[in-house]
Motif scaffolding. Structure first.
Motif, mmCIF file in Angstrom:
data_model
loop_
_atom_site.group_PDB
_atom_site.id
_atom_site.type_symbol
_atom_site.label_atom_id
_atom_site.label_comp_id
_atom_site.label_asym_id
_atom_site.label_seq_id
_atom_site.Cartn_x
_atom_site.Cartn_y
_atom_site.Cartn_z
ATOM 1 N N MET A 47 0.848 -1.191 0.000
ATOM 2 C CA MET A 47 0.000 0.000 0.000
ATOM 3 C C MET A 47 0.883 1.240 0.000
ATOM 4 N N THR A 48 0.635 2.140 -0.947
ATOM 5 C CA THR A 48 1.443 3.356 -1.055
ATOM 6 C C THR A 48 0.915 4.410 -0.083
ATOM 7 N N SER A 49 1.816 4.936 0.737
ATOM 8 C CA SER A 49 1.402 5.976 1.678
ATOM 9 C C SER A 49 1.415 7.331 0.987
ATOM 10 N N THR A 50 0.531 8.196 1.383
ATOM 11 C CA THR A 50 0.476 9.556 0.852
ATOM 12 C C THR A 50 0.698 10.531 1.986
ATOM 13 N N PRO A 51 1.310 11.678 1.693
ATOM 14 C CA PRO A 51 1.552 12.658 2.761
ATOM 15 C C PRO A 51 0.239 13.207 3.299
ATOM 16 N N PHE A 52 0.256 13.572 4.583
ATOM 17 C CA PHE A 52 -0.944 14.108 5.204
ATOM 18 C C PHE A 52 -1.285 15.492 4.665
ATOM 19 N N SER A 53 -0.288 16.291 4.354
ATOM 20 C CA SER A 53 -0.526 17.659 3.905
ATOM 21 C C SER A 53 -0.304 17.790 2.409
ATOM 22 N N SER A 54 -0.845 18.838 1.848
ATOM 23 C CA SER A 54 -0.639 19.116 0.435
ATOM 24 C C SER A 54 0.805 19.537 0.189
ATOM 25 N N ALA A 55 1.238 19.451 -1.050
ATOM 26 C CA ALA A 55 2.590 19.904 -1.396
ATOM 27 C C ALA A 55 2.742 21.386 -1.104
ATOM 28 N N ARG A 56 1.662 22.145 -1.315
ATOM 29 C CA ARG A 56 1.698 23.577 -1.047
ATOM 30 C C ARG A 56 1.947 23.841 0.434
ATOM 31 N N ALA A 57 1.258 23.101 1.313
ATOM 32 C CA ALA A 57 1.458 23.277 2.748
ATOM 33 C C ALA A 57 2.837 22.786 3.174
ATOM 34 N N ALA A 58 3.295 21.721 2.556
ATOM 35 C CA ALA A 58 4.596 21.158 2.932
ATOM 36 C C ALA A 58 5.741 22.102 2.599
ATOM 37 N N ARG A 59 5.532 22.988 1.627
ATOM 38 C CA ARG A 59 6.593 23.922 1.240
ATOM 39 C C ARG A 59 6.724 25.091 2.207
ATOM 40 N N LEU A 60 5.772 25.288 3.090
ATOM 41 C CA LEU A 60 5.813 26.432 3.999
ATOM 42 C C LEU A 60 6.990 26.307 4.960
ATOM 43 N N ALA A 61 7.668 27.415 5.190
ATOM 44 C CA ALA A 61 8.789 27.430 6.125
ATOM 45 C C ALA A 61 8.313 27.926 7.486
ATOM 46 N N PRO A 62 8.752 27.292 8.569
ATOM 47 C CA PRO A 62 8.350 27.758 9.897
ATOM 48 C C PRO A 62 8.937 29.130 10.206
ATOM 49 N N SER A 63 8.264 29.878 11.056
ATOM 50 C CA SER A 63 8.714 31.217 11.425
ATOM 51 C C SER A 63 9.965 31.146 12.293
ATOM 52 N N GLN A 64 11.005 31.862 11.870
ATOM 53 C CA GLN A 64 12.223 31.900 12.673
ATOM 54 C C GLN A 64 12.115 32.903 13.818
ATOM 55 N N ILE A 65 11.133 33.796 13.732
ATOM 56 C CA ILE A 65 10.842 34.648 14.889
ATOM 57 C C ILE A 65 10.262 33.781 16.001
#
Length: 388
Positions: A1-19
């Protein structure tokens, strides 16, 4: 069974806030003075609180029009007329749940995947990120320091804004630098964008926090109602209402229905009692704005004196907003340096890298604080910065 990511590719590209990377560590340490976030230390005016309470007591508990309360939109038209010397119609105003949501709605309204967007760096990361979430391809131009002031090479900007560019984002006064785009440069860019068909999206949330006058040079004083200009503003900074989440968009009337639909599909509009508080501040809050500017000037003078005394620091004078964005000699990793200051100076600053690669080597200090708190924090900070 192929697993799929929980989030969209668009969401996965988001960078966390360094502030947040600094602030969340700082919140676990005792005795840290937090100067990392972009908000003033003073609570909202009692006028806003009383207006909201009154609205709640009178039963303002229900859904609002998608574009906002008519009375608030009319008050905003009158406010903008006072600030910019132009006439504004209600159809140009959309009330939003914060300036951030105003930017997100604007990106959703204007951007198709692959559209080119030009942004000026260093920049508040959320501003560009919401356009990238919408699918934009970002082109970044860096500010420069000229004679100890922030400056933008207009020839480079004009060359970058071709007919292929859908949007150019201008935040003036700027977070984090305090840079203000001169009126003559705004006029030149507006005329150029008329030729290229490019939209100007103006983040105007600091327009009243201008160190040299009542209102910073602004696009709304220059543009016609038909120009491809969207101004996003907020109650957060000028009226110390960050937690209320209330703002507005000024745009061509042709976008009114688009913004109304997008609002419906996002949050169905800000709460009525909060809009009532905003209306009260727009109508009667000018003394509060004047008081905030007095407080900011006192804080600015403390920070300017402290940082200018340090040979290892390059102080760059801001013209607006309420930040000092200063360079530290030899600093190569602003995130790690900001983390170290939490332990050594017990002062929390935002790392310059959080605002793009053009911000590396800098730290952002929010001086919207009581002078007693700033004096204490600066005393500790100066001790550590003298070591560099």
């Amino acid at each position: 069974m192929t697993s799929t990511p929980f989030s969209s590719a668009r969401a996965a590209r988001l960078a966390p806030s360094q502030i947040r990377a600094v602030s969340e560590l700082g919140m676990t340490l005792p005795g840290v003075t937090p100067l990392w976030f972009g908000e003033s230390a003073w609570p909202s005016s009692t006028m806003a609180v009383e207006a909201a309470v009154s609205a709640l007591q009178q039963g303002d508990h229900f859904y609002q029009p998608n574009s906002g309360k008519s009375s608030l939109r009319d008050a905003l038209c009158q406010y903008l007329a006072r600030c910019h010397g132009q006439t504004f119609e209600r159809t140009r105003i959309t009330v939003t749940a914060s300036g951030m949501q105003g930017l997100a709605l604007t990106a959703q309204a204007l951007i198709d995947p692959g559209d080119e967007v030009v942004c000026i760096d260093p920049a508040w990361p959320n501003m560009a990120e919401c356009f990238q979430i919408a699918g934009a391809s970002m082109k970044r131009l860096a500010l420069e320091v000229v004679d100890d002031r922030w400056s933008l090479d207009m020839n480079r900007l004009i060359d970058a804004v071709t007919s292929a560019v859908k949007v150019v984002i201008i935040n003036s006064p700027s977070n984090p630098t305090g840079w203000v785009m001169p009126a003559e440069d705004q006029k030149a860019l507006l005329e150029h964008c008329r030729r290229t068909g490019t939209w100007i999206v103006a983040d105007d949330v600091y327009s009243r926090l201008y160190r040299h006058g009542d209102v910073a040079p602004g696009w709304l004083a220059l543009a016609t109602p038909e120009d491809r200009l969207v101004s996003v503003n907020s109650f957060s900074k000028t009226w110390s209402m960050t937690g209320w989440r209330l703002g507005w968009i000024t745009a061509p009337a042709e976008l009114e229905s688009t913004f109304a639909m997008l609002t419906e599909f996002n949050i169905a509009g800000p709460p009525g009692f909060i809009q009532h508080a905003g209306e009260r501040m727009i109508i009667a809050g000018e003394p509060e704005v004047a008081l905030l500017r007095q407080r900011l000037q006192a804080g600015y003078e403390r920070v300017e004196d402290a940082l200018n005394s340090l040979p290892g620091v390059r102080f760059v004078q801001p013209d607006g907003a309420f930040y000092c964005f200063f360079a530290v000699n030899g600093m190569r990793d602003s995130l790690e340096f900001a983390r170290s200051l939490l332990h050594t100076a017990r002062v929390g600053l935002a790392p310059g890298i959080a605002f793009g690669t053009a911000g590396e080597g800098y730290l952002r200090l929010c001086y919207a604080q009581p002078v007693e708190l700033l004096d204490d924090a600066l005393e500790r900070l100066v001790v550590e910065l003298r070591r560099v």
